[in-house]
Motif scaffolding. Structure first.
Motif, PDB file in Angstrom:
ATOM      1  N   LYS A 176       0.854  -1.207   0.000  1.00 49.06           N
ATOM      2  CA  LYS A 176       0.000   0.000   0.000  1.00 49.06           C
ATOM      3  C   LYS A 176       0.882   1.247   0.000  1.00 49.06           C
ATOM      4  N   HIS A 177       1.955   1.211   0.791  1.00 49.01           N
ATOM      5  CA  HIS A 177       2.823   2.391   0.879  1.00 49.01           C
ATOM      6  C   HIS A 177       3.527   2.641  -0.459  1.00 49.01           C
ATOM      7  N   GLU A 178       3.961   1.566  -1.104  1.00 50.78           N
ATOM      8  CA  GLU A 178       4.583   1.736  -2.437  1.00 50.78           C
ATOM      9  C   GLU A 178       3.593   2.384  -3.407  1.00 50.78           C
ATOM     10  N   ILE A 179       2.330   1.948  -3.317  1.00 50.15           N
ATOM     11  CA  ILE A 179       1.293   2.525  -4.186  1.00 50.15           C
ATOM     12  C   ILE A 179       1.125   4.016  -3.861  1.00 50.15           C
ATOM     13  N   ARG A 180       1.142   4.334  -2.572  1.00 50.37           N
ATOM     14  CA  ARG A 180       0.991   5.750  -2.175  1.00 50.37           C
ATOM     15  C   ARG A 180       2.126   6.605  -2.758  1.00 50.37           C
ATOM     16  N   ILE A 181       3.356   6.126  -2.592  1.00 52.92           N
ATOM     17  CA  ILE A 181       4.508   6.903  -3.073  1.00 52.92           C
ATOM     18  C   ILE A 181       4.386   7.161  -4.576  1.00 52.92           C
ATOM     19  N   ALA A 182       4.052   6.103  -5.329  1.00 50.04           N
ATOM     20  CA  ALA A 182       3.951   6.241  -6.790  1.00 50.04           C
ATOM     21  C   ALA A 182       2.766   7.127  -7.164  1.00 50.04           C
ATOM     22  N   ALA A 183       1.632   6.955  -6.481  1.00 52.41           N
ATOM     23  CA  ALA A 183       0.437   7.752  -6.806  1.00 52.41           C
ATOM     24  C   ALA A 183       0.684   9.223  -6.496  1.00 52.41           C
ATOM     25  N   GLU A 184       1.334   9.503  -5.376  1.00 48.14           N
ATOM     26  CA  GLU A 184       1.571  10.905  -5.010  1.00 48.14           C
ATOM     27  C   GLU A 184       2.512  11.573  -6.004  1.00 48.14           C
ATOM     28  N   SER A 185       3.442  10.794  -6.532  1.00 47.01           N
ATOM     29  CA  SER A 185       4.354  11.377  -7.512  1.00 47.01           C
ATOM     30  C   SER A 185       3.573  11.749  -8.789  1.00 47.01           C
ATOM     31  N   GLU A 186       2.665  10.878  -9.239  1.00 49.20           N
ATOM     32  CA  GLU A 186       1.818  11.207 -10.404  1.00 49.20           C
ATOM     33  C   GLU A 186       0.919  12.398 -10.087  1.00 49.20           C
ATOM     34  N   GLU A 187       0.380  12.414  -8.885  1.00 52.32           N
ATOM     35  CA  GLU A 187      -0.574  13.462  -8.521  1.00 52.32           C
ATOM     36  C   GLU A 187       0.105  14.829  -8.405  1.00 52.32           C
ATOM     37  N   ARG A 188       1.377  14.852  -7.931  1.00 52.61           N
ATOM     38  CA  ARG A 188       2.097  16.137  -7.866  1.00 52.61           C
ATOM     39  C   ARG A 188       2.243  16.709  -9.267  1.00 52.61           C
ATOM     40  N   GLU A 189       2.566  15.835 -10.199  1.00 49.13           N
ATOM     41  CA  GLU A 189       2.711  16.220 -11.613  1.00 49.13           C
ATOM     42  C   GLU A 189       1.365  16.756 -12.131  1.00 49.13           C
ATOM     43  N   PHE A 190       0.283  16.071 -11.743  1.00 46.39           N
ATOM     44  CA  PHE A 190      -1.059  16.457 -12.194  1.00 46.39           C
ATOM     45  C   PHE A 190      -1.411  17.854 -11.681  1.00 46.39           C
ATOM     46  N   TYR A 191      -1.235  18.057 -10.365  1.00 45.45           N
ATOM     47  CA  TYR A 191      -1.680  19.328  -9.785  1.00 45.45           C
ATOM     48  C   TYR A 191      -0.787  20.496 -10.201  1.00 45.45           C
ATOM     49  N   THR A 192       0.517  20.228 -10.450  1.00 49.32           N
ATOM     50  CA  THR A 192       1.407  21.357 -10.748  1.00 49.32           C
ATOM     51  C   THR A 192       1.574  21.602 -12.245  1.00 49.32           C
ATOM     52  N   ARG A 193       1.389  20.546 -13.081  1.00 56.33           N
ATOM     53  CA  ARG A 193       1.688  20.747 -14.507  1.00 56.33           C
ATOM     54  C   ARG A 193       0.598  20.291 -15.457  1.00 56.33           C
ATOM     55  N   LYS A 194      -0.011  19.155 -15.176  1.00 57.33           N
ATOM     56  CA  LYS A 194      -0.880  18.555 -16.195  1.00 57.33           C
ATOM     57  C   LYS A 194      -2.301  19.127 -16.229  1.00 57.33           C
ATOM     58  N   ALA A 195      -2.887  19.352 -15.058  1.00 55.69           N
ATOM     59  CA  ALA A 195      -4.293  19.773 -15.025  1.00 55.69           C
ATOM     60  C   ALA A 195      -4.429  21.192 -15.567  1.00 55.69           C
TER      61      ALA A 195
ATOM     62  N   LEU B 132     -12.097  21.123  -9.385  1.00 51.97           N
ATOM     63  CA  LEU B 132     -11.703  20.308  -8.226  1.00 51.97           C
ATOM     64  C   LEU B 132     -11.649  21.116  -6.926  1.00 51.97           C
ATOM     65  N   ALA B 133     -11.580  22.441  -7.064  1.00 49.07           N
ATOM     66  CA  ALA B 133     -11.375  23.296  -5.872  1.00 49.07           C
ATOM     67  C   ALA B 133     -12.375  23.009  -4.745  1.00 49.07           C
ATOM     68  N   PRO B 134     -13.686  22.845  -5.044  1.00 52.58           N
ATOM     69  CA  PRO B 134     -14.631  22.612  -3.924  1.00 52.58           C
ATOM     70  C   PRO B 134     -14.356  21.322  -3.162  1.00 52.58           C
ATOM     71  N   LEU B 135     -13.606  20.405  -3.763  1.00 52.17           N
ATOM     72  CA  LEU B 135     -13.328  19.123  -3.093  1.00 52.17           C
ATOM     73  C   LEU B 135     -12.099  19.231  -2.200  1.00 52.17           C
ATOM     74  N   ASP B 136     -11.283  20.300  -2.415  1.00 50.92           N
ATOM     75  CA  ASP B 136     -10.105  20.536  -1.591  1.00 50.92           C
ATOM     76  C   ASP B 136      -9.117  19.372  -1.659  1.00 50.92           C
ATOM     77  N   THR B 137      -9.042  18.695  -2.797  1.00 50.62           N
ATOM     78  CA  THR B 137      -8.109  17.569  -2.927  1.00 50.62           C
ATOM     79  C   THR B 137      -6.709  18.108  -3.239  1.00 50.62           C
TER      80      THR B 137
ATOM     81  N   HIS C 149     -10.852   6.563  -6.824  1.00 53.77           N
ATOM     82  CA  HIS C 149      -9.640   7.356  -7.030  1.00 53.77           C
ATOM     83  C   HIS C 149      -9.004   6.981  -8.369  1.00 53.77           C
ATOM     84  N   THR C 150      -8.614   8.028  -9.129  1.00 58.89           N
ATOM     85  CA  THR C 150      -8.041   7.780 -10.457  1.00 58.89           C
ATOM     86  C   THR C 150      -6.743   8.569 -10.619  1.00 58.89           C
ATOM     87  N   PRO C 151      -5.661   8.117  -9.950  1.00 53.68           N
ATOM     88  CA  PRO C 151      -4.393   8.812 -10.198  1.00 53.68           C
ATOM     89  C   PRO C 151      -4.083   8.698 -11.685  1.00 53.68           C
ATOM     90  N   SER C 152      -3.581   9.779 -12.252  1.00 54.86           N
ATOM     91  CA  SER C 152      -3.425   9.776 -13.711  1.00 54.86           C
ATOM     92  C   SER C 152      -1.978  10.075 -14.112  1.00 54.86           C
TER      93      SER C 152
END
Ligand SMILES: Cc1cc2nc3c(=O)[nH]c(=O)nc-3n(C[C@H](O)[C@H](O)[C@H](O)COP(=O)(O)O)c2cc1C
Length: 220
Positions: A79-98, A106-111, A170-173
């Protein structure tokens, strides 16, 4: 006849239920389902998860290919390995891809890219769609895979809720990392990651609203 058929009898409603009262009762129960992003570490038995997966597996599917696989992870290290990998994709999503519109929606969800629930939830159920039919299920072709797996996931979420459990869709992308971490073959593609468990005591959910039935239903 080369393909056998059997008689089908519709399961009767327990008296004194009517179609109207049964439909309303189901609505009232399912309308309390919410996506949960804060989980407690309270355990959930494998048997519970197994019944919910079995319920999902009753979904209809294109040409009855049942093109789904439910990989149920409870190992804390994995589970922790999945978290590390998912968070790395999600950082990319929130800072560059989205794009700005997506971030505004997404703002009202505060994710954020922090995904503590991937460690906290006792189970992570990763649903894969099968792009090739399993052996013993006719040709290798599969049909309407997204529709079929989407319906199975809907039944899974309903079964979890019915069992008194909380979940998140949850759909990490992109989700390619899940195939690698979980050792799935090339023919299976990650469709959705569903943390399952009980809400944390301090769990809050966004105060969002659902469309009324008048807005979504047209009678002709
Ligand atoms: C296909 C799909 C993908 C989703 N992906 C995410 C996600 O990656 N992260 C997240 O926090 N919520 C995700 N959600 C949850 C939605 O934000 C949530 O269902 C919606 O806001 C409605 O809230 P409710 O489920 O509590 O009714 C997803 C939902 C669906 C159906």
């Amino acid at each position: 006849m080369p393909h056998p058929f059997i008689a089908h009898t519709l399961a009767a409603l327990p008296s004194p239920q009517t179609p109207e009262s049964a439909a309303r009762a189901f609505y009232e129960r399912i309308s309390t389902r919410r996506s949960v992003r804060f989980f407690s570490q309270r355990t959930v038995s494998e048997e519970t998860i197994r019944w919910c997966v079995a319920a999902a597996g009753t979904a209809p599917s294109g040409a009855n290919k049942q093109p789904w696989r439910f990989v149920c992870v409870r190992d804390p290290g994995l589970k922790h390995e999945i978290r590390i990998a998912a968070e790395s994709e999600e950082r990319e999503f929130y800072t560059r891809k989205a794009n700005p519109e997506w971030l505004a929606d997404l703002a009202p969800l505060d994710t954020t890219s922090d995904k503590a629930f991937l460690d906290d939830a006792p189970w992570l159920v990763i649903v894969f769609k099968c792009m090739k039919a399993d052996a013993g299920h006719g040709s290798e072709q599969v049909y309407y895979v997204n529709e079929s797996v989407g319906i199975a996931v809907g039944l899974f979420l309903a079964a979890l809720h019915h069992a008194g459990l909380a979940a998140l869709t949850h759909t990490p992308s992109p989700m390619g990392f899940l195939s690698k971490l979980l050792g799935r073959p090339e023919s299976e593609r990650a469709f959705v990651l569903i943390p399952v468990g009980y809400p944390a005591d301090s769990c809050i959910v966004p105060d969002i609203h659902r469309k009324s039935v008048e807005e979504i239903m047209i009678v002709r």
